[in-house]
Design a protein around this motif. Structure first.
Motif, PDB file in Angstrom:
ATOM      1  N   GLU A 174       0.829  -1.195   0.000  1.00  0.00           N
ATOM      2  CA  GLU A 174       0.000   0.000   0.000  1.00  0.00           C
ATOM      3  C   GLU A 174       0.874   1.260   0.000  1.00  0.00           C
ATOM      4  N   GLY A 175       0.553   2.165  -0.907  1.00  0.00           N
ATOM      5  CA  GLY A 175       1.253   3.434  -0.944  1.00  0.00           C
ATOM      6  C   GLY A 175       2.326   3.546  -2.004  1.00  0.00           C
ATOM      7  N   VAL A 234      -0.178  -4.875 -20.897  1.00  0.00           N
ATOM      8  CA  VAL A 234       0.596  -5.550 -21.942  1.00  0.00           C
ATOM      9  C   VAL A 234       2.037  -5.715 -21.476  1.00  0.00           C
ATOM     10  N   TYR A 235       2.616  -6.906 -21.750  1.00  0.00           N
ATOM     11  CA  TYR A 235       3.959  -7.232 -21.260  1.00  0.00           C
ATOM     12  C   TYR A 235       4.752  -7.960 -22.341  1.00  0.00           C
ATOM     13  N   GLY A 236       6.020  -8.248 -21.992  1.00  0.00           N
ATOM     14  CA  GLY A 236       6.807  -9.201 -22.750  1.00  0.00           C
ATOM     15  C   GLY A 236       6.394 -10.613 -22.344  1.00  0.00           C
ATOM     16  N   ASN A 237       7.302 -11.581 -22.512  1.00  0.00           N
ATOM     17  CA  ASN A 237       6.916 -12.964 -22.207  1.00  0.00           C
ATOM     18  C   ASN A 237       6.916 -13.284 -20.713  1.00  0.00           C
ATOM     19  N   LEU A 238       7.548 -12.445 -19.897  1.00  0.00           N
ATOM     20  CA  LEU A 238       7.532 -12.578 -18.426  1.00  0.00           C
ATOM     21  C   LEU A 238       8.027 -13.947 -17.943  1.00  0.00           C
ATOM     22  N   LEU A 239       9.085 -14.427 -18.565  1.00  0.00           N
ATOM     23  CA  LEU A 239       9.647 -15.716 -18.141  1.00  0.00           C
ATOM     24  C   LEU A 239      10.719 -15.553 -17.070  1.00  0.00           C
ATOM     25  N   GLN A 240      11.115 -14.306 -16.762  1.00  0.00           N
ATOM     26  CA  GLN A 240      12.147 -14.066 -15.755  1.00  0.00           C
ATOM     27  C   GLN A 240      11.690 -14.605 -14.395  1.00  0.00           C
ATOM     28  N   MET A 241      12.638 -15.150 -13.652  1.00  0.00           N
ATOM     29  CA  MET A 241      12.348 -15.595 -12.299  1.00  0.00           C
ATOM     30  C   MET A 241      12.469 -14.411 -11.350  1.00  0.00           C
ATOM     31  N   TRP A 242      11.555 -14.319 -10.388  1.00  0.00           N
ATOM     32  CA  TRP A 242      11.486 -13.118  -9.553  1.00  0.00           C
ATOM     33  C   TRP A 242      11.169 -13.484  -8.112  1.00  0.00           C
ATOM     34  N   ASP A 243      11.485 -12.547  -7.225  1.00  0.00           N
ATOM     35  CA  ASP A 243      11.158 -12.693  -5.804  1.00  0.00           C
ATOM     36  C   ASP A 243      10.593 -11.355  -5.319  1.00  0.00           C
ATOM     37  N   PHE A 244       9.283 -11.295  -5.154  1.00  0.00           N
ATOM     38  CA  PHE A 244       8.648 -10.093  -4.605  1.00  0.00           C
ATOM     39  C   PHE A 244       8.432 -10.292  -3.108  1.00  0.00           C
ATOM     40  N   LEU A 245       8.495  -9.184  -2.360  1.00  0.00           N
ATOM     41  CA  LEU A 245       8.264  -9.257  -0.922  1.00  0.00           C
ATOM     42  C   LEU A 245       7.388  -8.089  -0.500  1.00  0.00           C
ATOM     43  N   TYR A 246       6.366  -8.398   0.283  1.00  0.00           N
ATOM     44  CA  TYR A 246       5.433  -7.396   0.789  1.00  0.00           C
ATOM     45  C   TYR A 246       6.171  -6.443   1.715  1.00  0.00           C
ATOM     46  N   VAL A 247       5.815  -5.148   1.643  1.00  0.00           N
ATOM     47  CA  VAL A 247       6.580  -4.109   2.325  1.00  0.00           C
ATOM     48  C   VAL A 247       6.647  -4.310   3.839  1.00  0.00           C
ATOM     49  N   LYS A 248       5.590  -4.836   4.463  1.00  0.00           N
ATOM     50  CA  LYS A 248       5.638  -5.042   5.909  1.00  0.00           C
ATOM     51  C   LYS A 248       6.702  -6.072   6.283  1.00  0.00           C
ATOM     52  N   THR A 308       2.162 -14.235   2.526  1.00  0.00           N
ATOM     53  CA  THR A 308       2.355 -14.787   1.195  1.00  0.00           C
ATOM     54  C   THR A 308       2.193 -13.663   0.179  1.00  0.00           C
ATOM     55  N   PHE A 309       2.611 -13.924  -1.044  1.00  0.00           N
ATOM     56  CA  PHE A 309       2.436 -12.921  -2.091  1.00  0.00           C
ATOM     57  C   PHE A 309       0.963 -12.574  -2.257  1.00  0.00           C
ATOM     58  N   GLU A 310       0.105 -13.586  -2.248  1.00  0.00           N
ATOM     59  CA  GLU A 310      -1.320 -13.353  -2.447  1.00  0.00           C
ATOM     60  C   GLU A 310      -1.930 -12.545  -1.301  1.00  0.00           C
ATOM     61  N   GLU A 311      -1.486 -12.784  -0.066  1.00  0.00           N
ATOM     62  CA  GLU A 311      -1.992 -12.001   1.065  1.00  0.00           C
ATOM     63  C   GLU A 311      -1.591 -10.535   0.939  1.00  0.00           C
ATOM     64  N   GLY A 312      -0.341 -10.311   0.583  1.00  0.00           N
ATOM     65  CA  GLY A 312       0.111  -8.938   0.415  1.00  0.00           C
ATOM     66  C   GLY A 312      -0.583  -8.240  -0.740  1.00  0.00           C
ATOM     67  N   ILE A 313      -0.790  -8.967  -1.836  1.00  0.00           N
ATOM     68  CA  ILE A 313      -1.460  -8.382  -2.999  1.00  0.00           C
ATOM     69  C   ILE A 313      -2.915  -8.056  -2.692  1.00  0.00           C
ATOM     70  N   SER A 314      -3.588  -8.890  -1.925  1.00  0.00           N
ATOM     71  CA  SER A 314      -4.978  -8.608  -1.569  1.00  0.00           C
ATOM     72  C   SER A 314      -5.082  -7.290  -0.817  1.00  0.00           C
ATOM     73  N   ARG A 315      -4.153  -7.051   0.103  1.00  0.00           N
ATOM     74  CA  ARG A 315      -4.136  -5.782   0.836  1.00  0.00           C
ATOM     75  C   ARG A 315      -3.817  -4.608  -0.090  1.00  0.00           C
ATOM     76  N   THR A 316      -2.872  -4.831  -0.994  1.00  0.00           N
ATOM     77  CA  THR A 316      -2.466  -3.773  -1.920  1.00  0.00           C
ATOM     78  C   THR A 316      -3.595  -3.418  -2.884  1.00  0.00           C
ATOM     79  N   VAL A 317      -4.292  -4.423  -3.375  1.00  0.00           N
ATOM     80  CA  VAL A 317      -5.411  -4.192  -4.288  1.00  0.00           C
ATOM     81  C   VAL A 317      -6.534  -3.446  -3.577  1.00  0.00           C
ATOM     82  N   GLU A 318      -6.833  -3.824  -2.347  1.00  0.00           N
ATOM     83  CA  GLU A 318      -7.887  -3.150  -1.598  1.00  0.00           C
ATOM     84  C   GLU A 318      -7.551  -1.673  -1.400  1.00  0.00           C
ATOM     85  N   TYR A 319      -6.299  -1.390  -1.091  1.00  0.00           N
ATOM     86  CA  TYR A 319      -5.848  -0.007  -0.957  1.00  0.00           C
ATOM     87  C   TYR A 319      -6.012   0.735  -2.277  1.00  0.00           C
ATOM     88  N   ALA A 320      -5.605   0.087  -3.379  1.00  0.00           N
ATOM     89  CA  ALA A 320      -5.686   0.719  -4.686  1.00  0.00           C
ATOM     90  C   ALA A 320      -7.136   1.011  -5.073  1.00  0.00           C
TER      91      ALA A 320
END
Length: 302
Positions: free
Chosen positions: A170-171, A192-206, A285-297
């Motif tokens: 959020e923010g 719209v994106y490229g093929n998005l095959l890159q491996m990634w590690d996202f982390l929720y801000v908290k 989890t990524f999904e928990e953090g995204i749910s909070r972020t989406v609600e804020y958005a």
């Protein structure tokens, strides 16, 4: 009561770090260029020093501090990352912050690096590996690390460098891929994106700011700590998860931007030392953090 000094407190991660410290019983002093940009809740809860890093002096702080968290950095947007003079000034500002931390009597100077230091890494980022920046922002972070490390050794000042991961929450309002995806889908537009095959590690801000606090409390001086979840997925999997949280029936333009399809850089961080030395484990989890972020958005999207 522990006392901390924080630079960059008006930024996305910096503001969350101040909350994390206050919630855990810290007394906090913040260094900001413009008091008006500070969150209203911090004006009464924090000691505010309204100066640039080059202007701060020891008398600006009413008391000594335990940890100096240095997050301030100008020019992180894509339009400013290659402004050489600006990025070099960030290196000078980091050295000045270290000098003041030492003069104030901080037991630790903890500075924030970035995955941009390892932009050309094809595998999991090992903090002991050779840094491979791909722009002047990443190169300046590498330079700041080495300059601060040498000066800290000369001063006898305990110092830790942390590598901040791809962070969301959020923010955050810049044009990163998560913000772009959420805003596009909420507006009814197809991202719209490229093929998005890159491996990634996202982390929720908290989780990111909790990791920073734990490094400050339990980290070992002279180490470089990679902050991350330790979970690696292809970028397209994260984007599909965001879409599913919003509406599983919405279309995604994965592979429809040929100009981005050849970008194969990955962003996965080895967090072994972080977990071993501080006991850190992600709380979301990524999904928990995204749910909070989406609600804020949803509440704040214009």
């Amino acid at each position: 009561m522990r006392r901390a000094i924080v630079t960059g407190a008006t930024g996305f991660i910096g503001s969350w770090l101040v909350r994390e410290l206050l919630d855990n019983g810290y007394s906090v002093a913040v260094v900001v260029r413009n008091r008006a940009r500070l969150l209203p809740e911090f004006h009464e809860k924090c000691d505010v020093v309204e100066k640039t890093l080059q202007e701060i002096k020891t008398p600006d702080f009413a008391a000594s501090a335990d940890i100096f968290f240095h997050l301030a950095w100008a020019g992180v947007s894509s339009e400013m990352k290659n402004q050489v003079d600006l990025q070099i000034e960030n290196v000078r500002a980091s050295l000045k912050a270290l000098e003041v931390a030492h003069e104030v009597g901080c037991s630790l100077f903890l500075a924030a690096g970035t995955v941009a230091e390892y932009a050309l890494c094809d595998n999991v980022m090992d903090m002991a590996a050779r840094q491979t920046p791909n722009d002047f922002y990443g190169a300046a972070k590498v330079a700041a690390y080495h300059f601060v490390k040498v000066r800290a050794r000369q001063l006898g000042q305990p110092f830790i460098w942390s590598v901040i991961p791809s962070t969301f929450g959020e923010g955050r309002t810049d044009g990163n891929i998560i913000t772009y995806t959420i805003n596009s889908l909420l507006k009814g537009e197809k991202p719209v994106y490229g093929n998005l095959l890159q491996m990634w590690d996202f982390l929720y801000v908290k989780d990111v700011v909790r990791a920073l606090r734990l490094i400050g409390e339990r980290g070992i001086a002279d180490k470089v700590y990679g902050i991350g979840s330790g979970e690696y997925r292809a970028l397209r999997d994260y984007i599909c998860s965001i879409r599913d949280v919003i509406n599983p029936s919405l279309p995604l333009g994965i592979g429809e931007n040929p100009s981005q399809s050849n970008r194969t850089f990955s962003s996965c961080i080895n967090n072994y030392d972080l977990k071993k030395d501080t006991g850190f484990q992600p709380g979301f989890t990524f999904e928990e953090g995204i749910s909070r972020t989406v609600e804020y958005a949803r509440k704040h999207l214009k």
